[in-house]
Each structure stands twice: as C-alpha cells, then as structure tokens.
Motif scaffolding. Sequence first.
Motif, short mmCIF file in Angstrom:
data_model
loop_
_atom_site.label_atom_id
_atom_site.label_comp_id
_atom_site.label_asym_id
_atom_site.label_seq_id
_atom_site.Cartn_x
_atom_site.Cartn_y
_atom_site.Cartn_z
N UNK A 181 26.72 5.42 -33.19
CA UNK A 181 25.46 5.31 -32.45
C UNK A 181 25.40 6.45 -31.43
N UNK A 182 24.25 7.12 -31.32
CA UNK A 182 24.16 8.25 -30.39
C UNK A 182 24.59 7.86 -28.98
N UNK A 183 25.33 8.75 -28.34
CA UNK A 183 25.80 8.51 -26.98
C UNK A 183 24.66 8.81 -26.00
N UNK A 184 24.24 7.79 -25.27
CA UNK A 184 23.14 7.92 -24.31
C UNK A 184 23.54 7.23 -23.01
N UNK A 185 22.89 7.64 -21.92
CA UNK A 185 23.19 7.07 -20.61
C UNK A 185 22.23 5.93 -20.26
N UNK A 186 21.90 5.13 -21.25
CA UNK A 186 21.00 3.99 -21.09
C UNK A 186 21.36 2.98 -22.17
N UNK A 187 20.77 1.80 -22.14
CA UNK A 187 21.06 0.83 -23.20
C UNK A 187 20.63 1.34 -24.58
N UNK A 188 21.37 0.96 -25.59
CA UNK A 188 20.97 1.29 -26.96
C UNK A 188 19.71 0.51 -27.33
N UNK A 189 18.82 1.16 -28.07
CA UNK A 189 17.57 0.51 -28.44
C UNK A 189 17.24 0.82 -29.90
N UNK A 243 12.92 7.08 -26.09
CA UNK A 243 13.90 6.16 -25.51
C UNK A 243 14.40 5.13 -26.54
N UNK A 244 13.97 5.27 -27.78
CA UNK A 244 14.44 4.41 -28.87
C UNK A 244 15.28 5.27 -29.81
#
Length: 691
Positions: free
Chosen positions: A526-534, A430-431
């Motif tokens: 930045x990688x596209x993710x369905x959550x906040x960037x970490x 998740x990071x």
Amino acid sequence: VPFRLELSTLRAQAAVQPPILHGLVRAPSRKSAGSSSLERRLAGLDAGERERLLVALVRKHVAEVLGHATVDAVDPDRAFNELGFDSLSAVELRNQLGAETGLRLPATLVFDYPTTRAVAGYLVTSFAGAAKAVTARAKSTSDEPIAIVGMACRYPGGVTSPEDLWRLVFDGVDAVTDFPTDRGWDTERIYDPTGERPGSTYTRRGAFLHDAGLFDPGFFGISPNEALEMDPQQRLLLETAWETFESAGIDPGPLRGSDTGVFAGMMYHDYKVNNNTGSIASGRVSYTFGFEGPAVTIDTACSSSLVALHWAIQALRSGECSLALAGGVAVMATPETFVEFSKQRGLSPDGRCKSFAGATDGTGWGEGVGLLLVERLSDARRNGHNVLAVVRGSAINQDGASNGLTAPNGPAQQRVIQQALANAGLQAAEVDAVEAHGTGTTLGDPIEAQALLATYGQDRAEPLWLGSIKSNMGHTQSAAGVAGIIKMIMAMRHGVLPRTLHVDVPTPHVDWTAGNIELLTEARPWPSVDRPRRAGISSFGISGTNAHVIIEQVEPETPERSVESRPVPVVLSAKTADGLVAQVARLSDVDAEPLDAAYSLATLRAPLEHRAAFVADDREGVARGLSSVNRVVAGKGLTAFLFTGQGSQRIDMGKELYERFPVFTEAWDAAIAPELNGVVWGSDQELLNQT
C-alpha cells in the motif's frame, strides 16, 4: 403454522378491553380497588427480583395451558407460536394471568408480547402503574464517520470469513468451477458451446457457493420443514448475521428488542415456495434476532449491497437505529441468468471476469453473502467496539435517460464519485485505491475506466491503484459491493494491494494516459502516505442505480502489547451437543497460540447452552484438553454456591443442611430469596411450588 385470533374472539374481547393507543401502551386497569397478594409481594422486591418472579409465574401458566407437567419445557425466550399456542390457548393464557394478577389484560396479549419473558416485562410495567411511552431516537447532529465494527462473509473458493477472503485475493486464487451438481440443473440440456440453441447457455462455469444448501435450522429455532421451504439466501443471511455480531464481540441475544436495523441487498427471488418474497429476507433476520429497527430488502441488482450500506448510514444519522447490519446476498437457484445473458452474448465462455483486460470477453457469474455491522463512530468508541474502518462518505444516483435502460452511463458514474468525495470532505488525490465494479464486459469496463480517469485520475502526484475482486470469484451481483469493502479493509490492515487476475494487457479501448491510474496487474505494498489509508468501492446496477463508498483506515486506540505465556481457560459453547462436538473438532484444526485462541473464544463468541472448558498454556496443552474435554449443559436459571465446609463432597449435602438446621435455613433464605419464603432447588417449577 402461525396462529391467528379469530375475529369472533376479538369482538368478544373488545367489549371488555379498551384499545391500545398508538405511541402509548396503556397500563391495564385493576379488576378491584384492593391490591392483590401478588402485588404486595412484588412491592418489596427490586427490579430484577420482580422480573424473576413474574417470569416464573408466566411460565407456570404457559405450561398449564399447553399441558406440560413442569415449567422446564417452557423456554421463556421462545415465541408462543413456536411453543404450540393457537387462538384458543392464547385467550386461555390471558384469562389465567388476568385471574392471577388481578389485571384486565388485552385479548391480544400474546401477539403484542410474543414470549414468556416479554409478557413478564409487560406485567412488571403494569404493576408499576406507569404507561410506557414510545421515545424518539436521538438524531445525529453531524456527518460524523460511520464505524464498521464487524463483518462476515461466505464466498466461492471456500471463503467462510474475511480472513479466508484475504487469503483468496492475496494468493491470487481463481474460484471459478463447473456448475453445481446439487440443484437439479440439467447441464447437458442447457449447455450449448455455440450459444445458438434456444434456451441454452454457452458457458457451464461460474463461481458458486457449493454448500449453499447446508443449514442448521435448530440453531435459529426453525423447524426442519420450514427450513426446507426457506430460500437459501435467507438461511445465509441468518448465519452470516450471527457471525457478523460475533466478529464484533457482541452477543446478539441482549440486542433483542433493540433498535438494530437490517438492510439487505437481494436480487434473486426464484426459489419457488411460499414466504420467499424479498421483504421476508430482511424481515426474517429481524424476527429471528428480535430487532425492532428498520428492516429493508433492497433490489438495485448489482449495486444492492452498497445501496443497503448507504441507507443504513442514513438511518443511523437520522436516529432510526443505533446499530445496523448492511450487505447483500446472491444465490442462483436456477440457471436462468446464464441463459438470459447468453442471449445477449454478455457472458465469458470460461466463466471468468477479466476486469479491464485486453482479453475481456464478458462477465462471469458468482454467488456469495457479505454483511457489515455499522454504528456511529462516537457510539462505537463509547461502547468499546473494535473499529475495523470508517465510512468517510457514500453516495447513490441513477443513470437517468441514458443510452438504453441497462447500458452503463459514464457521466452518472462520475457524478456519484464526485458526490461521495464531497460527502467525505475529500479531494480525489486523498484516496489511494479503488475497488472497481470491473465486470469484465467490453462495454462496461471502458466506460467505468474513463469515469475513474476523469475523477480520481486528475490532479494527483501518485497514481490511483485500480483492481477488482471479480477477477477472483466472478460477479457476485447483489453481494459484490460488500465483497469489495471487506477486501479493501483487509488490504488496509495488511498494507498490501492484491493483484487483479487474468489481465494480459490493460484494455486498449481506454486512453490510460488521460489520467494517473495504474491497474494492479501485480500485488504491491500500500502506498506510504502521512495520512490514513483510503479506498473507494464502486457498484453499478443493471437498472441504472450507481453507488460509491469511500472507506478509511482507523488506527487502534491502544498499541498491541506482548503478553507472556501462561495457563489460560479455553472455553467453547454451542447451541446443541453436536454443535459443541463440531466446535471441538474445528479448534483441533486451528494453529494458534493458546492465549490468542482463548481470548477470541471468550470475547468473540456468544455464550450458548452446551459448553466445554479446559486450561492450557501451550499447543500441547490445547491438544490434551480437546481430547479429554468434559461437556456440560448450562441452564438458564440462577446459580448459587454453597460453602458448607467439611462434608461438601457428599451429594445433597447442602440440601440436607437446609432441611435439618434452622440457622442454615435462615441464612440461605436471607441471602437468596427472602421474597419467596423458601429455597430454589433447581428449577422454576420448584420455585413456584414453594411460593
């Protein structure tokens, strides 16, 4: 020189003054049973009016004791020792105030309440007859995220702000230069390209703050002589602290007396003058701004700034403070660090950190300062502060009995990462990215890479992206970790992961197939993710203290809206007239929309005494305004407006109306100062004369 109350004076006063109890400030006893005329006058006033009158009263006596003709020379917020008090004048002030107020005041009055306004506040409490209890701070009942609401920095390559730092890493700037020329370093004597001569260094390059000697002491009420003796690291902390508050849109003035904490990482203590021990660095910031929360200087070498942040988080959650500055500073006053590491052959000859590269050949030293302003997320939301990012988790540990005191330890690095993830309640997948320690050493980089592969590199579909700002500006030591945090916050906001410089090929001393990690040899979205960037940030101290912090992007609470162009007031302020001129010059170089500039100047800058303002609706209007701006000095007194009708353009018209027409006199007195039985014309001195 700080003044002291001689022991004989204290003994003489002890016979008539009861001691101050710990945890409770006892209200002074009355000299007589009857109430004084001053007390009766105060009884009919509200809290603000009582404070005004007592500030004026204390200023009058301070001016008399110091021999000033008027009270205008007495700044109510300046410390008594800076005004010129010594032990005798301190007792004299106490005696005069005691006679005027009818109170038995402590002999230590000016030490316990070191400014005119603080003494006035004490008198307000004393006349109210209430003891002031020390109340415990509220303790956080959860592990809620900690909000980063402000940040500021100075780093090599001309970096004076987080925006500058972003331009440096985004553009791939290499900030390494030759040794500074203004520090008295005998470069020709100590430089030996072979590194064989005793007392020499085989590099003469690094990443330096070439303007570290510049400082505006008057801004902070510091005398030029004291400024000369101050460690430049303390000067940088003061300036960066101010800028950190301004970046958060907070005026630090009203925070005087608050529980704001200061946690400063600092490892160099080689500025050989008085009062430059490590503890003074954080203490000076708290003293200058009047903060009363914890003040701690932390030296865990290269991990100092992240350890400072971790401790600040603990203090926020335990209730020791509700707002905290955290970060680190490093300035090398001497070249000794270069000499010592040359003995160990640990330096890069060209001064560059080639983080995780096949060409790795040693570390390169750098300098800098970075500070974050942090508070609990719920407090940030309630206070209306802009949240730049949140700290989801942090952890620190120690190598323990590793393979040498200064040798890095891979299992310890794995443990600190795992603990930070556990504290954040996250899985490694998740990071998205890690800002590595990455010093560019042939031993340290492979150990760190293997620890990352064993933790973040496992059980993930998308790769973890790995980079290090040290490739841009060297190892900034106790300011390195906070530089990584600022870099990653800016990267989150821009949606770009900057590249790591000087990587020919990934180091062959690491089995990169052991986990899913990619080195940022090129910038990428930045990688596209369905959550906040970490992102995770690592710092490892040479003494074995390791730190890891995980930050998370926060979406703004309200979406950005386009606003149509219209005339806006552009306001500037500075501590001095020269400072205001410099502000005008700096704004002339800013290429921004008038609305953006006006908004930032009005909301992100503290209002200082020397001011200028104009109205503009486009860039040309800003240029015209700057070329013809009128400058004024704003006083600290009250402001009143007279609407006198026809004739108001005449000088002293309002004063003449007051003196000649009873109806005007009565209306003015009723509206402005009924308790004073007179009118305030200009200064507190006139206020006192009329009362």
